[in-house]
Design an enzyme around this catalytic site. Structure first.
Site, PDB file in Angstrom:
ATOM      1  N   GLU A 204     -10.409 -24.342  36.602  1.00 29.62           N
ATOM      2  CA  GLU A 204     -11.660 -24.204  35.843  1.00 29.62           C
ATOM      3  C   GLU A 204     -12.512 -25.472  35.826  1.00 29.62           C
ATOM      4  O   GLU A 204     -12.540 -26.235  34.859  1.00 29.62           O
ATOM      5  CB  GLU A 204     -11.376 -23.746  34.409  1.00 29.62           C
ATOM      6  N   GLU A 393      -6.137 -15.603  35.646  1.00 31.52           N
ATOM      7  CA  GLU A 393      -6.015 -15.464  34.193  1.00 31.52           C
ATOM      8  C   GLU A 393      -6.885 -14.303  33.755  1.00 31.52           C
ATOM      9  O   GLU A 393      -7.998 -14.131  34.257  1.00 31.52           O
ATOM     10  CB  GLU A 393      -6.529 -16.708  33.431  1.00 31.52           C
TER      11      GLU A 393
HETATM   12  C1  PNW Z   1      -9.058 -20.826  30.004  1.00 31.11           C
HETATM   13  N1  PNW Z   1     -15.146 -20.163  27.846  1.00 31.11           N
HETATM   14  O1  PNW Z   1      -9.998 -21.564  29.303  1.00 31.11           O
HETATM   15  C2  PNW Z   1      -7.965 -21.812  30.362  1.00 31.11           C
HETATM   16  O2  PNW Z   1      -7.671 -21.862  31.729  1.00 31.11           O
HETATM   17  C3  PNW Z   1      -6.728 -21.672  29.548  1.00 31.11           C
HETATM   18  O3  PNW Z   1      -6.042 -22.879  29.540  1.00 31.11           O
HETATM   19  C4  PNW Z   1      -7.083 -21.195  28.156  1.00 31.11           C
HETATM   20  O4  PNW Z   1      -6.020 -21.211  27.262  1.00 31.11           O
HETATM   21  C5  PNW Z   1      -7.631 -19.781  28.314  1.00 31.11           C
HETATM   22  O5  PNW Z   1      -8.699 -19.733  29.237  1.00 31.11           O
HETATM   23  C6  PNW Z   1      -8.119 -19.179  26.996  1.00 31.11           C
HETATM   24  O6  PNW Z   1      -9.145 -19.944  26.452  1.00 31.11           O
HETATM   25  C7  PNW Z   1     -11.258 -21.128  28.967  1.00 31.11           C
HETATM   26  O7  PNW Z   1     -15.680 -20.797  26.907  1.00 31.11           O
HETATM   27  C8  PNW Z   1     -11.869 -21.784  27.922  1.00 31.11           C
HETATM   28  O8  PNW Z   1     -15.784 -19.236  28.432  1.00 31.11           O
HETATM   29  C9  PNW Z   1     -13.152 -21.476  27.567  1.00 31.11           C
HETATM   30  C10 PNW Z   1     -13.844 -20.488  28.250  1.00 31.11           C
HETATM   31  C11 PNW Z   1     -13.224 -19.810  29.293  1.00 31.11           C
HETATM   32  C12 PNW Z   1     -11.929 -20.137  29.640  1.00 31.11           C
END
Ligand code: PNW
Length: 487
Positions: A204, A393
């Site tokens: 990410e 994911e």
């Molecule tokens: C992902 N957004 O993070 C990460 O890869 C994981 O480590 C995390 O625990 C999971 O998604 C859940 O949050 C994100 O704001 C964090 O759109 C924020 C966003 C998307 C993914």
């Protein structure tokens, strides 16, 4: 409208009906599938070789932050800074997976999944980010990989999931960090190459650049102006390119190397050719500094023009590294806005905001938009033709309560997953090259700045006892994996 678009439109309408009542409509959907000519997946099934898995990341589950020579990371520093993480929570103990990885492997085995995506803590391997490797850290991942393989589970390894060694000066602001990453990634992939066939460079891009250095919710929590932010973004994609090159050099032939990114993806507001086209335009433009640069080996003119004097400083050879072909693309899918064609804007599309009452899960950003798993993968496939796509994911936080019998009946998470799966199934049925899916997450864990207040697991973790208990969603997923069809 071209003939192809007419055909796609027809498929889309049929599949929309399927989405509403997948089980009840199996007859009609069967005919639909035959019309699509995909055969293998049927009305509700997935391809016979579809890879089901679960995902986690090192800092979110391992704990043991001061053990066996592990170096400090940006997230250790951040989570120990008052006011940065909800409740002052940290990953000091988390799920204690560093000691309990055998329990985690047992959970995976009981689910029947064939793959596990986990990440390696860079600072366990190189406590200072570079220099002399730490054998005890390497040994931990050797034990984990050996345990997985003994259980018949394929490891999918992410080299960097945000836990940056704190000793690297200025973190991702420093171009040298990208080179340090390349060295570490090549070294570690070389250690595992006799047993691991799938590596992802970084997780990410947007999260460890923009959300960490521009909006500042994530470590190191900076709010920098656009010039430095664009340079940090460039260091992020460069790290991917250097990592890709180093992993290829260090690993056996047949090793698959990709990235796990979370590009902004979109749903056509109405399933018509013009709005479907707008989705592609939006995906390409909104990810210009990240995935578009990787898939096209250049920054778009529109991005460079819009950034003007704040555009990144790019050295000779950078874009070639960044744009080197991937063996697969992994995409983290959570949410996405609707878009419409809009000829009054230069970009040709407009992104619609989520209406106030639009359904969402407890994480404030997590709007329930199941169609995005199909439309995102379709736009990506049509534009960039990746050799294979994994959903690395997908999942959600939920307001889980432990019932009197000790079980978590997370019917809301089941609803979320079932809806996304319906549209994932459409993607496979129509022949998009989606080869596998990893639910986020195997178990409740440290959810970054939300600490332990937003939990994404399909297993409940009692953080006092470390007892893991399957939630209803784990039972549901086990059944889906067992039958290889929508349940
Ligand atoms: C992902 N957004 O993070 C990460 O890869 C994981 O480590 C995390 O625990 C999971 O998604 C859940 O949050 C994100 O704001 C964090 O759109 C924020 C966003 C998307 C993914």
């Amino acid at each position: 409208m071209t003939g192809i678009n007419r055909r796609e439109l027809g498929l889309g309408l049929g599949a929309a009906a399927l989405g509403v009542g997948a089980l009840a409509n199996s007859g009609a959907a069967g005919a639909q599938s035959a019309a699509a000519g995909s055969g293998q997946a049927g009305a509700q099934g997935f391809p016979s070789d579809f890879l089901w898995g679960c995902a986690t990341a090192a800092y979110q589950i391992e704990g043991a932050v001061n053990e066996d020579g592990r170096g400090q990371t940006n997230w250790d520093v951040f989570s120990h800074t008052p006011g940065k993480v909800a409740n002052g929570d940290t990953g000091d103990v988390a799920c204690d997976s560093y000691h309990r990885y055998q329990d985690d492997i047992a959970l995976l085995k009981a689910l029947g999944v064939k793959a596990y995506r986990f990440s390696i803590a860079w600072s366990r391997i190189f406590p200072n980010g570079r220099g002399k490797p730490n054998q005890k850290g390497i040994d931990y991942y050797n034990r984990l990989v050996d345990g997985l393989l003994a259980a018949g589970i394929t490891p999918h390894v992410t080299l960097f999931h945000w836990d940056l060694p704190a000793a690297l000066p200025d973190g991702w602001q420093n171009r040298d960090t990208a080179y340090a990453f390349g060295d570490y990634a090549g070294f570690m992939a070389g250690e595992l190459t006799d047993r691991v066939k799938h590596f992802m460079t970084v997780n990410e891009l947007r999260c460890f650049t923009d959300l960490s250095y521009m909006t500042g919710g994530k470590a190191p929590g900076l709010k920098l102006p656009m010039g430095p932010v664009n340079q940090i973004r460039h260091h992020g994609v460069l790290a991917h390119g250097l990592g890709l090159q180093a992993i290829r050099q260090a690993t056996r032939s047949g090793t698959q190397v990709g990235i796990a990114d979370n590009p902004s993806i979109f749903v056509p507001a109405i399933e018509t050719p013009e709005h479907i086209e707008a989705v592609k335009k939006a995906v390409r433009a909104e990810n210009a500094m990240f995935l578009t640069a990787i898939m096209e080996g250049k920054y778009t003119d529109a991005y460079l023009t819009a950034q003007g004097k704040d555009a990144p400083n790019v050295k000779d050879g950078d874009m070639k590294l960044i744009g080197a072909p991937l063996d697969f693309l992994s995409v983290n899918v959570y949410t996405g806005n609707s878009v419409m064609a809009d000829s009054s804007t230069p970009a040709g599309y407009k992104i619609l905001p989520h209406p106030g009452q639009a359904p969402r899960m407890p994480s404030p950003w997590l709007y329930v938009t199941p169609e995005v798993i199909y439309w995102g993968m379709r736009a990506i496939s049509e534009m960039w033709k990746p050799k294979g796509i994994y959903i690395s994911e997908n999942g959600c936080s939920a307001d889980d309560k432990v019932a009197a019998d000790g079980k978590v009946y997370d019917t809301d998470r089941v609803m979320y997953l079932r809806n996304y799966m319906t549209h994932l199934q459409r993607a496979t049925r129509e022949g998009l090259p989606v080869k596998g899916y990893f639910v986020w997450s195997l178990m409740d864990n440290f959810e970054w700045e939300d600490g332990y207040t937003k939990l994404f697991g399909i297993h409940h973790v009692d953080f006092k006892t470390q007892k893991r208990t399957p939630k209803l969603s784990a039972d549901w997923y086990r059944e889906l994996v067992r039958t290889n069809r929508l349940v």
